[in-house]
Design a protein around this motif. Structure first.
Motif, mmCIF file in Angstrom:
data_model
loop_
_atom_site.group_PDB
_atom_site.id
_atom_site.type_symbol
_atom_site.label_atom_id
_atom_site.label_comp_id
_atom_site.label_asym_id
_atom_site.label_seq_id
_atom_site.Cartn_x
_atom_site.Cartn_y
_atom_site.Cartn_z
ATOM 1 N N THR A 1 9.224 -9.624 2.767
ATOM 2 C CA THR A 1 10.066 -10.277 1.758
ATOM 3 C C THR A 1 9.235 -10.803 0.592
ATOM 4 O OG1 THR A 1 11.603 -10.915 3.515
ATOM 5 C CG2 THR A 1 11.794 -12.087 1.411
ATOM 6 N N ALA A 2 8.137 -11.476 0.890
ATOM 7 C CA ALA A 2 7.313 -12.068 -0.177
ATOM 8 C C ALA A 2 6.785 -11.005 -1.125
ATOM 9 C CB ALA A 2 6.154 -12.861 0.431
ATOM 10 N N LEU B 1 16.802 -12.788 -2.845
ATOM 11 C CA LEU B 1 16.363 -13.728 -3.881
ATOM 12 C C LEU B 1 16.856 -15.153 -3.603
ATOM 13 C CD1 LEU B 1 16.930 -11.501 -7.028
ATOM 14 C CD2 LEU B 1 14.720 -12.203 -6.059
ATOM 15 N N GLN B 2 18.008 -15.266 -2.968
ATOM 16 C CA GLN B 2 18.573 -16.587 -2.676
ATOM 17 C C GLN B 2 18.188 -17.100 -1.294
ATOM 18 O OE1 GLN B 2 22.763 -16.030 -3.580
ATOM 19 N NE2 GLN B 2 22.390 -16.297 -5.767
ATOM 20 N N GLY B 3 17.279 -16.387 -0.610
ATOM 21 C CA GLY B 3 16.769 -16.847 0.677
ATOM 22 C C GLY B 3 17.705 -16.635 1.857
ATOM 23 N N ARG B 4 18.737 -15.812 1.687
ATOM 24 C CA ARG B 4 19.701 -15.585 2.767
ATOM 25 C C ARG B 4 19.409 -14.332 3.589
ATOM 26 N NH1 ARG B 4 23.618 -16.530 -1.609
ATOM 27 N NH2 ARG B 4 23.912 -14.295 -1.523
ATOM 28 N N ALA C 1 0.832 -1.209 0.000
ATOM 29 C CA ALA C 1 0.000 0.000 0.000
ATOM 30 C C ALA C 1 0.866 1.259 0.000
ATOM 31 C CB ALA C 1 -0.888 -0.001 1.244
ATOM 32 N N VAL C 2 0.212 2.382 -0.233
ATOM 33 C CA VAL C 2 0.842 3.698 -0.122
ATOM 34 C C VAL C 2 -0.045 4.529 0.782
ATOM 35 C CG1 VAL C 2 1.500 5.786 -1.362
ATOM 36 C CG2 VAL C 2 1.851 3.560 -2.432
ATOM 37 N N PRO C 3 0.475 5.152 1.813
ATOM 38 C CA PRO C 3 1.845 4.979 2.316
ATOM 39 C C PRO C 3 1.992 3.628 3.005
ATOM 40 C CG PRO C 3 0.615 6.401 3.792
ATOM 41 C CD PRO C 3 -0.301 6.086 2.632
ATOM 42 N N ARG C 4 3.250 3.317 3.353
ATOM 43 C CA ARG C 4 3.567 2.061 4.031
ATOM 44 C C ARG C 4 4.783 2.307 4.918
ATOM 45 N NH1 ARG C 4 4.370 1.823 -1.360
ATOM 46 N NH2 ARG C 4 6.507 1.794 -2.107
ATOM 47 N N PRO C 5 4.998 1.461 5.902
ATOM 48 C CA PRO C 5 6.184 1.642 6.749
ATOM 49 C C PRO C 5 7.459 1.501 5.917
ATOM 50 C CG PRO C 5 4.647 0.095 7.761
ATOM 51 C CD PRO C 5 4.168 0.343 6.361
ATOM 52 N N PRO C 6 8.496 2.255 6.248
ATOM 53 C CA PRO C 6 9.777 2.070 5.558
ATOM 54 C C PRO C 6 10.258 0.623 5.724
ATOM 55 C CG PRO C 6 9.853 4.006 6.990
ATOM 56 C CD PRO C 6 8.570 3.286 7.280
ATOM 57 N N ALA C 7 10.939 0.125 4.709
ATOM 58 C CA ALA C 7 11.475 -1.233 4.739
ATOM 59 C C ALA C 7 12.929 -1.199 4.283
ATOM 60 C CB ALA C 7 10.661 -2.156 3.837
ATOM 61 N N GLU C 8 13.714 -2.112 4.827
ATOM 62 C CA GLU C 8 15.120 -2.251 4.447
ATOM 63 C C GLU C 8 15.481 -3.727 4.439
ATOM 64 O OE1 GLU C 8 17.701 0.186 6.894
ATOM 65 O OE2 GLU C 8 16.568 2.019 6.436
ATOM 66 N N ILE C 9 16.516 -4.063 3.693
ATOM 67 C CA ILE C 9 17.030 -5.429 3.670
ATOM 68 C C ILE C 9 17.882 -5.609 4.926
ATOM 69 C CG2 ILE C 9 18.422 -7.112 2.415
ATOM 70 C CD1 ILE C 9 17.702 -5.521 -0.167
ATOM 71 N N GLU C 10 17.584 -6.658 5.664
ATOM 72 C CA GLU C 10 18.227 -6.854 6.966
ATOM 73 C C GLU C 10 19.724 -7.125 6.872
ATOM 74 O OE1 GLU C 10 16.723 -10.346 8.977
ATOM 75 O OE2 GLU C 10 16.963 -11.575 7.203
ATOM 76 N N GLY C 11 20.394 -6.755 7.944
ATOM 77 C CA GLY C 11 21.768 -7.177 8.180
ATOM 78 C C GLY C 11 22.803 -6.765 7.161
ATOM 79 N N GLY C 12 22.605 -5.644 6.468
ATOM 80 C CA GLY C 12 23.593 -5.211 5.496
ATOM 81 C C GLY C 12 23.655 -6.080 4.255
ATOM 82 N N ALA C 13 22.627 -6.866 4.037
ATOM 83 C CA ALA C 13 22.568 -7.740 2.860
ATOM 84 C C ALA C 13 22.042 -6.944 1.661
ATOM 85 C CB ALA C 13 21.675 -8.951 3.151
ATOM 86 N N CYS C 14 21.869 -7.613 0.538
ATOM 87 C CA CYS C 14 21.354 -6.937 -0.661
ATOM 88 C C CYS C 14 20.308 -7.817 -1.347
ATOM 89 C CB CYS C 14 22.492 -6.555 -1.597
ATOM 90 S SG CYS C 14 23.426 -7.941 -2.224
#
Length: 173
Positions: free
Chosen positions: A90-91, A75-78, A57-70
């Motif tokens: 993630t989904a 995509l590789q489930g890590r 939705a818009v607006p939505r809470p900010p999101a980031e990729i955890e732990g300094g990952a990318c």
């Protein structure tokens, strides 16, 4: 590169860069550049917000990729994409990336111009998952998937390089 019907290749572009109010904060982040206006007039721009395409939705809470990952890690489930509230999105990010890739392929996009920093669209840097404003080198989920599929991804800060590539393509055709 040309599409199979000998038309100039198209450019997938983050909807927020065209001023659409699709970002997490309900705003756009328009990129004013003469080439964008020209490409729009030529019908070369294919617009998408992968996060909205993934059902967010818009607006939505900010999101980031955890732990300094990318994005590739996601995509590789890590790694996961987490909201500042702790929600796991993630989904939705993977679904949005898959829809963006299908949309790009269906529309003959050889290039993508995406907003940098985003956990979806970042191609040079993304936030580090600490919600502290720190970025690190890396890409978002959509940028990673597009690059894996052979679509050349540019950040909004690399538009000059994209313009040079598109112009060189036009000269060689």
């Amino acid at each position: 590169m040309k599409t199979s019907n000998d038309q100039p290749s198209k450019i997938l572009i983050s909807a927020c860069l065209l001023g659409h109010a699709v970002r997490y904060d309900g705003k756009g982040k328009p990129l004013s550049y003469p080439a964008i206006d020209r490409w729009r007039q030529e019908g070369r721009l294919v617009t998408i917000c992968p996060e909205m395409a993934g059902g967010m939705a818009v607006p939505r809470p900010p999101a980031e990729i955890e732990g300094g990952a990318c994005g590739l890690d996601v995509l590789q489930g890590r790694a996961r994409v987490l909201e500042v509230t702790g929600g796991d999105v993630t989904a939705q990010f993977i679904a949005g990336a898959e829809k963006a890739l299908a949309f790009a392929k269906d529309n003959g996009c050889d290039y993508a111009l995406l907003i940098d920093g985003s956990p979806s669209c970042g191609s040079v840097a993304v936030y580090d998952g600490s919600f502290s404003g720190r970025k690190h080198a890396g890409n978002g989920v959509t940028a990673a998937l597009l690059a894996q599929a052979g679509i050349t991804v540019f950040s909004d800060g690399e538009i000059d390089a994209l313009v040079a590539l598109v112009e060189a393509q036009a000269v060689s055709s």
